[in-house]
Design a protein around this motif. Structure first.
Motif, mmCIF file in Angstrom:
data_model
loop_
_atom_site.group_PDB
_atom_site.id
_atom_site.type_symbol
_atom_site.label_atom_id
_atom_site.label_comp_id
_atom_site.label_asym_id
_atom_site.label_seq_id
_atom_site.Cartn_x
_atom_site.Cartn_y
_atom_site.Cartn_z
ATOM 1 N N ALA A 1 74.155 21.582 -10.076
ATOM 2 C CA ALA A 1 74.570 22.420 -8.771
ATOM 3 C C ALA A 1 74.776 23.858 -9.096
ATOM 4 C CB ALA A 1 75.678 21.720 -7.868
ATOM 5 N N VAL A 2 75.178 24.107 -10.312
ATOM 6 C CA VAL A 2 75.596 25.392 -10.539
ATOM 7 C C VAL A 2 74.336 26.197 -11.186
ATOM 8 C CG1 VAL A 2 76.966 26.880 -11.932
ATOM 9 C CG2 VAL A 2 77.993 24.816 -10.945
ATOM 10 N N ILE A 3 73.488 25.454 -12.084
ATOM 11 C CA ILE A 3 72.518 26.037 -12.755
ATOM 12 C C ILE A 3 71.362 26.242 -11.768
ATOM 13 C CG2 ILE A 3 70.713 24.918 -14.385
ATOM 14 C CD1 ILE A 3 72.681 23.432 -15.723
ATOM 15 N N LEU A 4 70.938 25.679 -10.732
ATOM 16 C CA LEU A 4 69.922 25.817 -10.007
ATOM 17 C C LEU A 4 70.098 27.249 -9.300
ATOM 18 C CD1 LEU A 4 68.743 22.303 -8.590
ATOM 19 C CD2 LEU A 4 67.635 23.398 -10.645
ATOM 20 N N PRO A 5 71.051 27.475 -8.261
ATOM 21 C CA PRO A 5 71.205 28.584 -7.832
ATOM 22 C C PRO A 5 71.406 29.577 -8.422
ATOM 23 C CG PRO A 5 73.098 27.082 -7.359
ATOM 24 C CD PRO A 5 72.162 26.338 -8.076
ATOM 25 N N THR A 6 72.095 29.671 -9.911
ATOM 26 C CA THR A 6 72.089 30.652 -10.869
ATOM 27 C C THR A 6 71.084 31.337 -11.162
ATOM 28 O OG1 THR A 6 74.437 29.866 -11.212
ATOM 29 C CG2 THR A 6 73.314 31.362 -12.771
ATOM 30 N N ALA A 7 70.120 30.106 -11.516
ATOM 31 C CA ALA A 7 68.757 30.581 -12.149
ATOM 32 C C ALA A 7 68.165 31.282 -10.960
ATOM 33 C CB ALA A 7 68.011 29.299 -12.852
ATOM 34 N N ALA B 1 71.580 35.309 -19.335
ATOM 35 C CA ALA B 1 72.733 34.549 -19.936
ATOM 36 C C ALA B 1 73.946 35.122 -19.470
ATOM 37 C CB ALA B 1 72.594 34.655 -21.552
ATOM 38 N N LEU B 2 74.149 36.671 -19.323
ATOM 39 C CA LEU B 2 75.143 37.227 -18.926
ATOM 40 C C LEU B 2 75.819 36.757 -17.436
ATOM 41 C CD1 LEU B 2 74.883 40.805 -20.425
ATOM 42 C CD2 LEU B 2 76.267 38.955 -21.055
ATOM 43 N N HIS B 3 74.349 36.834 -16.608
ATOM 44 C CA HIS B 3 74.670 36.272 -15.090
ATOM 45 C C HIS B 3 75.341 34.927 -14.930
ATOM 46 C CE1 HIS B 3 72.801 35.615 -10.951
ATOM 47 N NE2 HIS B 3 73.944 36.384 -10.932
ATOM 48 N N ALA B 4 74.889 33.959 -15.918
ATOM 49 C CA ALA B 4 75.376 32.702 -15.980
ATOM 50 C C ALA B 4 76.691 32.480 -16.457
ATOM 51 C CB ALA B 4 74.379 31.477 -16.420
ATOM 52 N N TRP B 5 76.979 33.084 -17.419
ATOM 53 C CA TRP B 5 78.306 33.112 -18.091
ATOM 54 C C TRP B 5 79.462 33.625 -17.221
ATOM 55 C CZ3 TRP B 5 79.213 31.046 -22.997
ATOM 56 C CH2 TRP B 5 80.536 31.157 -23.675
ATOM 57 N N ASN B 6 79.054 34.805 -16.621
ATOM 58 C CA ASN B 6 79.942 35.514 -15.638
ATOM 59 C C ASN B 6 80.155 34.862 -14.302
ATOM 60 O OD1 ASN B 6 80.910 37.239 -17.823
ATOM 61 N ND2 ASN B 6 79.339 38.339 -17.085
ATOM 62 N N ALA C 1 67.010 29.251 -20.178
ATOM 63 C CA ALA C 1 65.852 28.712 -20.485
ATOM 64 C C ALA C 1 64.804 28.541 -19.382
ATOM 65 C CB ALA C 1 65.800 27.319 -21.225
ATOM 66 N N ILE C 2 65.596 28.224 -18.000
ATOM 67 C CA ILE C 2 64.606 28.038 -16.801
ATOM 68 C C ILE C 2 64.271 29.600 -16.590
ATOM 69 C CG2 ILE C 2 64.928 27.614 -14.287
ATOM 70 C CD1 ILE C 2 66.643 25.517 -15.118
ATOM 71 N N VAL C 3 64.917 30.524 -16.662
ATOM 72 C CA VAL C 3 64.566 31.929 -16.276
ATOM 73 C C VAL C 3 63.603 32.343 -16.918
ATOM 74 C CG1 VAL C 3 65.381 34.196 -16.005
ATOM 75 C CG2 VAL C 3 66.669 32.213 -15.038
ATOM 76 N N ILE C 4 63.577 32.147 -18.299
ATOM 77 C CA ILE C 4 62.604 32.783 -19.199
ATOM 78 C C ILE C 4 61.259 32.301 -18.968
ATOM 79 C CG2 ILE C 4 61.602 33.030 -21.798
ATOM 80 C CD1 ILE C 4 64.822 33.366 -22.269
ATOM 81 N N VAL C 5 61.106 30.659 -19.044
ATOM 82 C CA VAL C 5 59.941 29.990 -18.541
ATOM 83 C C VAL C 5 59.337 30.538 -17.207
ATOM 84 C CG1 VAL C 5 59.066 27.555 -18.515
ATOM 85 C CG2 VAL C 5 60.628 28.245 -20.124
ATOM 86 N N LEU C 6 59.984 30.291 -16.250
ATOM 87 C CA LEU C 6 59.394 30.500 -15.072
ATOM 88 C C LEU C 6 59.110 31.940 -14.907
ATOM 89 C CD1 LEU C 6 61.649 28.392 -12.421
ATOM 90 C CD2 LEU C 6 59.377 27.906 -13.558
ATOM 91 N N SER C 7 59.663 33.124 -15.356
ATOM 92 C CA SER C 7 59.530 34.429 -15.195
ATOM 93 C C SER C 7 58.312 34.731 -16.097
ATOM 94 C CB SER C 7 60.584 35.383 -15.631
ATOM 95 O OG SER C 7 61.262 35.119 -16.765
ATOM 96 N N VAL C 8 58.161 34.406 -17.156
ATOM 97 C CA VAL C 8 56.956 34.522 -17.824
ATOM 98 C C VAL C 8 55.574 33.923 -17.345
ATOM 99 C CG1 VAL C 8 55.683 33.732 -20.073
ATOM 100 C CG2 VAL C 8 58.228 34.692 -20.269
#
Length: 308
Positions: free
Chosen positions: A173-179, A236-241, A115-122
């Motif tokens: 802490a995992v969400i922010l750098p991953t996004a 999603a794949l990047h965050a899942w793995n 969600a963060i990546v889609i909103v910011l990248s758009v």
């Protein structure tokens, strides 16, 4: 048939001239079409396909078949042997442990990151394409610079920042750098998608009195569904793995994700391979199902701009 072939041509009703005689056809002979003959089998292509099937199928067979074997049977018979006494004990062990807790944490991290990546990248891609100012170009170049920075090179500064923000050992802490590390590729994809939108569509909406927000929501987002689908699947794949950020930035079992949960089946002196591969198979199933549905949306979007 001889009379038909030697019949005189009738005169044309409009010109009065005799029509040219038609060429006689030989009866009883089939019409041979070009390329209708038997094709020679392509043995090299068949052999290459068989080799590729073995290369792809052998790891999948080992992965799935091992989940139905005991640890002793796996060690005694080897990884390629058939399971002589199939058992579901490995699945029972994995599902009765902390698997669902790890799965819930992974789902939260994946959904929030996407969600963060889609909103910011758009929004960033729209600003880069439509602003056309020097500042927007500098911002776009800054995102492109992120493609050249590996996450392993900045893990220590990230750890210090997360610690200063008192976010250590949290899912945030995992969400922010991953996004953050998914944004450069996502912005690049969506900026290229938005540049393909016809300029006349922007001008027509501007003549109708539409502001930037309305243009973004009514025009850009619907016409960029292919790029948004691609960005959603990628993030999603990047965050899942993800493995390194959860390993460095979390510590307690309650905040573990699936990739860290695999350590539960690795001991100091031995590895329970059947249980480990069972956890791997179960962790693949959810993201594989999501990918199947996202793949359909992605193909529909790639049929044309906006999926039309």
């Amino acid at each position: 048939m001889t009379d038909v072939l030697h019949q005189r041509p009738e005169a044309d009703r409009t010109t009065g001239k005799a029509a040219p005689p038609s060429k006689p056809r030989r009866a009883g002979l089939p019409r041979l079409l070009k390329g209708s003959g038997p094709r020679r089998p392509n043995y090299p292509a068949g052999l290459a396909s068989l080799i590729w099937l073995v290369i792809v199928g052998a790891p999948l067979y080992v992965l799935v078949a091992t989940t139905f074997r005991t640890r002793d049977g796996y060690i005694d018979d080897g990884p390629l042997a058939l399971p002589t006494h199939p058992t579901l004990a490995n699945y029972d062990r994995v599902l009765s442990s902390h698997f669902f807790s790890y799965l819930g944490n992974t789902l939260v991290v994946t959904a929030v990151c996407a969600a963060i990546v889609i909103v910011l990248s758009v929004t960033v891609g729209y600003a880069v394409v439509r602003a056309r100012s020097r500042m927007s170009q500098r911002v776009f170049q800054l995102f492109l610079l992120g493609l050249a920075i590996p996450s392993q090179a900045v893990i220590i500064p990230i750890y210090l920042v997360i610690t200063k923000l008192q976010l250590y050992d949290t899912l945030l802490a995992v969400i922010l750098p991953t996004a953050a590390f998914s944004l450069p590729v996502s912005v690049l994809i969506l900026a290229g998608t938005m540049r393909d939108i016809d300029e006349e569509l922007y001008e027509s909406m501007a003549l109708d009195g539409a502001g930037p927000t309305r243009v973004l929501l009514r025009l850009v987002v619907p016409m960029s569904r292919a790029g948004i689908s691609t960005v959603g699947v990628y993030s999603a794949l990047h965050a899942w793995n993800g493995f390194m950020f959860p390993l460095i930035l979390t510590q307690s079992r309650s905040n573990r994700v699936l990739t860290l949960g695999l350590y539960d089946y690795v001991g100091e002196f031995r590895v329970d391979t059947p249980a480990l591969l069972t956890a791997v198979v179960l962790s693949i199933v959810p993201i594989f199902v999501v990918y199947l549905f996202a793949r359909r949306q992605l193909i529909n979007g790639l049929m044309g701009v906006g999926g039309k």
